[in-house]
Design a protein around this motif. Structure first.
Motif, short mmCIF file in Angstrom:
data_model
loop_
_atom_site.label_atom_id
_atom_site.label_comp_id
_atom_site.label_asym_id
_atom_site.label_seq_id
_atom_site.Cartn_x
_atom_site.Cartn_y
_atom_site.Cartn_z
N ALA A 191 -1.51 4.26 -0.87
CA ALA A 191 -1.14 4.53 0.52
C ALA A 191 -2.33 4.54 1.49
O ALA A 191 -2.18 4.93 2.65
CB ALA A 191 -0.40 5.87 0.60
N LEU A 192 -3.48 4.12 1.03
CA LEU A 192 -4.62 4.06 1.96
C LEU A 192 -4.28 3.08 3.09
O LEU A 192 -3.63 2.07 2.84
CB LEU A 192 -5.88 3.59 1.22
CG LEU A 192 -6.52 4.63 0.30
CD1 LEU A 192 -7.61 3.98 -0.56
CD2 LEU A 192 -7.12 5.77 1.10
N PRO A 193 -4.71 3.36 4.31
CA PRO A 193 -4.34 2.50 5.44
C PRO A 193 -4.80 1.06 5.22
O PRO A 193 -5.84 0.81 4.62
CB PRO A 193 -5.09 3.11 6.63
CG PRO A 193 -5.64 4.40 6.17
CD PRO A 193 -5.56 4.47 4.70
N LYS A 194 -3.99 0.13 5.74
CA LYS A 194 -4.25 -1.29 5.48
C LYS A 194 -5.52 -1.80 6.15
O LYS A 194 -6.10 -2.80 5.72
CB LYS A 194 -3.05 -2.13 5.93
CG LYS A 194 -1.79 -1.90 5.11
CD LYS A 194 -1.96 -2.38 3.67
CE LYS A 194 -0.87 -1.80 2.77
NZ LYS A 194 -1.34 -1.38 1.45
N ASP A 195 -5.94 -1.13 7.21
CA ASP A 195 -7.14 -1.64 7.90
C ASP A 195 -8.43 -1.24 7.19
O ASP A 195 -9.51 -1.69 7.55
CB ASP A 195 -7.15 -1.18 9.37
CG ASP A 195 -7.08 0.32 9.48
OD1 ASP A 195 -6.53 0.96 8.56
OD2 ASP A 195 -7.58 0.87 10.48
N VAL A 196 -8.32 -0.35 6.19
CA VAL A 196 -9.51 -0.03 5.40
C VAL A 196 -9.59 -0.99 4.22
O VAL A 196 -8.66 -1.12 3.44
CB VAL A 196 -9.44 1.43 4.87
CG1 VAL A 196 -10.64 1.73 3.99
CG2 VAL A 196 -9.36 2.40 6.03
N THR A 197 -10.72 -1.68 4.14
CA THR A 197 -10.93 -2.60 3.03
C THR A 197 -11.33 -1.78 1.80
O THR A 197 -12.16 -0.89 1.91
CB THR A 197 -12.07 -3.57 3.38
OG1 THR A 197 -11.78 -4.15 4.64
CG2 THR A 197 -12.22 -4.65 2.34
N VAL A 198 -10.70 -2.09 0.66
CA VAL A 198 -11.01 -1.32 -0.54
C VAL A 198 -11.58 -2.23 -1.61
O VAL A 198 -10.99 -3.26 -1.95
CB VAL A 198 -9.76 -0.60 -1.08
CG1 VAL A 198 -10.11 0.20 -2.34
CG2 VAL A 198 -9.15 0.32 -0.03
N LEU A 199 -12.74 -1.84 -2.13
CA LEU A 199 -13.29 -2.52 -3.30
C LEU A 199 -13.24 -1.52 -4.44
O LEU A 199 -13.83 -0.45 -4.38
CB LEU A 199 -14.74 -2.97 -3.03
CG LEU A 199 -15.45 -3.64 -4.20
CD1 LEU A 199 -14.72 -4.92 -4.62
CD2 LEU A 199 -16.90 -3.97 -3.86
N LEU A 200 -12.48 -1.90 -5.46
CA LEU A 200 -12.20 -0.99 -6.57
C LEU A 200 -12.98 -1.43 -7.80
O LEU A 200 -12.90 -2.58 -8.20
CB LEU A 200 -10.70 -1.03 -6.85
CG LEU A 200 -10.14 -0.26 -8.01
CD1 LEU A 200 -10.08 1.22 -7.68
CD2 LEU A 200 -8.75 -0.77 -8.36
N ILE A 201 -13.75 -0.52 -8.35
CA ILE A 201 -14.43 -0.82 -9.61
C ILE A 201 -13.68 -0.04 -10.67
O ILE A 201 -13.57 1.19 -10.58
CB ILE A 201 -15.91 -0.39 -9.59
CG1 ILE A 201 -16.71 -1.31 -8.66
CG2 ILE A 201 -16.52 -0.44 -10.97
CD1 ILE A 201 -16.74 -0.91 -7.26
#
Lengths: 249, 347
Positions: A191-201
């Motif tokens: 549910a993190l906001p869509k405008d935040v880019t997420v890089l998942l390790i």
């Protein structure tokens, strides 16, 4: 244009090449995962991105700006925040105080020394929003040290989120979280906001394949495969090198 | 968003509210002026030691900086207060006190850059080194400081031109107590501010504090400076109330005493230095009356016991005594307790 980009990134520890010619491009708003077997150099890459380590050569760009030479807290100010694989929390503070602290620092009111904590409504309103988003409402008055592990993991992400990053780096967010608390964590990340880019390790393949729209595979310090989840899953080399290893293990 | 935001604001602000226990503490502290008229001397020394310990608690308990050199600030300000009074440069004691505090803070600011490098052990050595150097400077320039004989001929004018330092030490004690209280209120305000919160985050996890954008170095420089100022005020108080200043203001023993006081009283809640100072001084006084020669043996024993048992366990005992009292209270007054737990504030 990618929001976060590395160009020919290389890190050498003595004779060992921990990262070699890494060209990673993360698009704005992406849900991007970086995976790889143990010792592939994932942690090295995240330390290079956040400024804990200096690359031997190569460049890192955030929104087109060269940030290779910046210190960790300067990168935070420019909009890149991270979480840690092993919790790095303020054990004596409550979640409420911890989150308030981050917001206060971001608004440059963290050095106010004659004002009581809690007397700025801009800060307290935002605390409420973040506490709700990360499901910390029921434990927000407890000392962080005594929170259940799953809640601590949520707080770990909440502190990074409170920096209002444009790019959020999540370093194995689900590591060690017991099954019962897992769902809450995954739903929150989802549910993190869509405008935040997420890089998942991440190590956890379920999480990676349910969450990521794009996956980069790192093997022996080099980018091995880069593509959409189904492409990566079908790729025979990945199966051999990565998934094969997983199955054996 | 207003209503829950307000609730959070209320909760956060409530942390800083004066608790009844605190009010009782200060009420009793001021009541000692009338309760123990024969004890002004030791009470005054206790108040000064408490203020001095408060300065160490500020950096040790809130920012995690350990120091064996608080005596540097104590001594510098002590000599400053003595010299300005002796030569009639600043005759009004309160103004001299404030100036002495600022001078000590300046020294704190300058030396903070040395202290902030390195680990705990480095810090212990650097802080100790600074106070040793200042002590030796005071010894070397004996034409100004009086050297080993101490600073003679200091005369302190009445406070505000009205309140004379009397022979019984009444005004001196009241003066120290008021200064202690004012400094305490200021320090208390600081530790409950966002700045104070960021200090606790640095103490708790420096790595993460930096990762969320706290400028760690500058926060530590600031608090070290404030702490030096408070230590300086304590030193100036000693000179003013005794009209004398000697080289032992710089001694290692003085800095070490502070650590003992904080070990007894605990750190990180502001009252540790105050309570510790009271226990330390009166224990010392009591044991010295029993065995004038060997009192340090008993002080040493008490310290060993405290450290071995550990404060956590002791507060655990206090907790279980409290729980026992609560259980007894339920047995004898079941109704009043039930009422209390039903009310929203009740626990």
């Amino acid at each position: 244009m990618p929001i976060l980009q590395t160009i020919g990134l290389e890190k050498r520890f003595g004779g060992i090449l921990a990262a070699q010619n890494v060209n990673l491009a993360v698009e704005p708003g992406a849900r991007h995962a970086l995976i790889g077997p143990n010792g592939a150099g994932k942690t090295t890459v995240i330390n290079l991105l956040t400024g804990v380590l200096r690359p031997t050569s190569g460049r890192i760009e955030l929104e087109g700006r060269d940030i290779t030479g910046l210190l960790p807290h300067q990168r935070v100010r420019l909009g890149m925040a991270r979480t840690f694989q092993i919790n790095q929390l303020f054990l004596d503070l409550t979640p409420l105080e911890s989150i308030g602290l981050v917001i206060s620092e971001r608004l440059s009111t963290g050095a106010d020394w004659w004002r009581l904590v809690g007397s700025k409504s801009a800060v307290t309103d935002e605390i409420v929003e973040i506490v709700e988003r990360f499901r910390l409402g029921d434990v927000m008055h407890e000392r962080t040290a005594i929170l259940p592990y799953g809640k601590q993991r949520l707080l770990e992400i909440a502190l990074a989120f409170a920096c209002r990053p444009r790019v959020l780096l999540l370093d194995e967010p689900a590591a060690g979280v017991p099954e019962a608390e897992r769902h809450e964590l995954l739903a929150t990340i989802e549910a993190l906001p869509k405008d935040v880019t997420v890089l998942l390790i991440e190590h956890d393949m379920d999480l990676v394949f349910s969450f990521a729209q794009r996956i980069s595979v790192l093997v022996n310090g080099a980018l091995f495969v880069d593509g959409a989840p189904d492409e990566v899953a079908r790729d025979p080399r990945v199966k051999a090198v990565y998934l094969g290893e997983e199955l054996d293990a | 968003m207003g209503a829950p935001g307000n609730k959070v604001a209320l909760y956060l602000k409530r942390r800083a509210r004066w608790s009844p226990l605190e009010i009782a503490f200060w009420f009793f502290a001021f009541a000692t002026i009338w309760l123990f008229p024969g004890k002004y001397l030791i009470l005054k020394d206790t108040a000064i030691l408490a203020l001095f310990a408060l300065s160490l608690d500020l950096i040790l308990g809130y920012a995690g900086i350990i120091s064996l050199g608080q005596a540097a600030f104590f001594g510098l300000a002590g000599y400053f207060a003595g010299l300005v009074a002796k030569h009639g440069i600043i005759t009004e004691p309160v103004i001299a006190l404030v100036c002495a505090g600022f001078l000590a803070a300046l020294l704190g600011f300058i030396t903070s850059f040395l202290v902030l490098r390195g680990s705990d052990l480095t810090r212990l050595m650097v802080t100790l080194g600074v106070s040793l150097m200042l002590g030796e400077l005071a010894n070397r320039y004996s034409d100004i400081t009086g050297g080993a004989d101490g600073l003679q001929g200091v005369e302190i004018e009445p406070i505000f031109g009205r309140f004379r330092f009397d022979l019984f030490g009444h005004n001196g004690y009241v003066y120290c107590l008021i200064v202690l209280f004012v400094c305490f209120v200021i320090v208390r305000r600081i530790v409950y501010s966002p700045f104070g919160l960021s200090l606790r985050s640095i103490k708790g996890n420096t790595l993460r504090a930096a990762a969320i954008g706290v400028p760690v170095k500058w926060r530590l420089v600031s608090i070290y400076t404030v702490s030096a100022g408070v230590a300086g005020i304590a030193g100036a108080l000693l000179t003013q109330t005794t009209a004398f200043c000697s080289l032992d203001v710089f001694s290692l023993e003085r800095s070490a005493d502070l650590l003992l006081v904080l070990i007894i009283g605990g750190t990180g809640y502001l009252y540790g230095g105050l309570i510790g100072a009271v226990i330390y001084k009166f224990l010392q006084d009591w044991i010295a009356n029993l065995t004038p020669q060997y009192w340090q043996f008993w002080i040493g024993l008490v310290l060993v016991v405290i450290v071995l048992i550990g404060r956590e366990r002791m507060s655990g005992w206090i907790g279980s005594v409290r729980a026992l009292l609560a259980r007894l209270a339920t047995r004898f007054f079941p109704r009043s307790l039930a009422l209390r737990s039903a009310s929203p504030e009740g626990h």
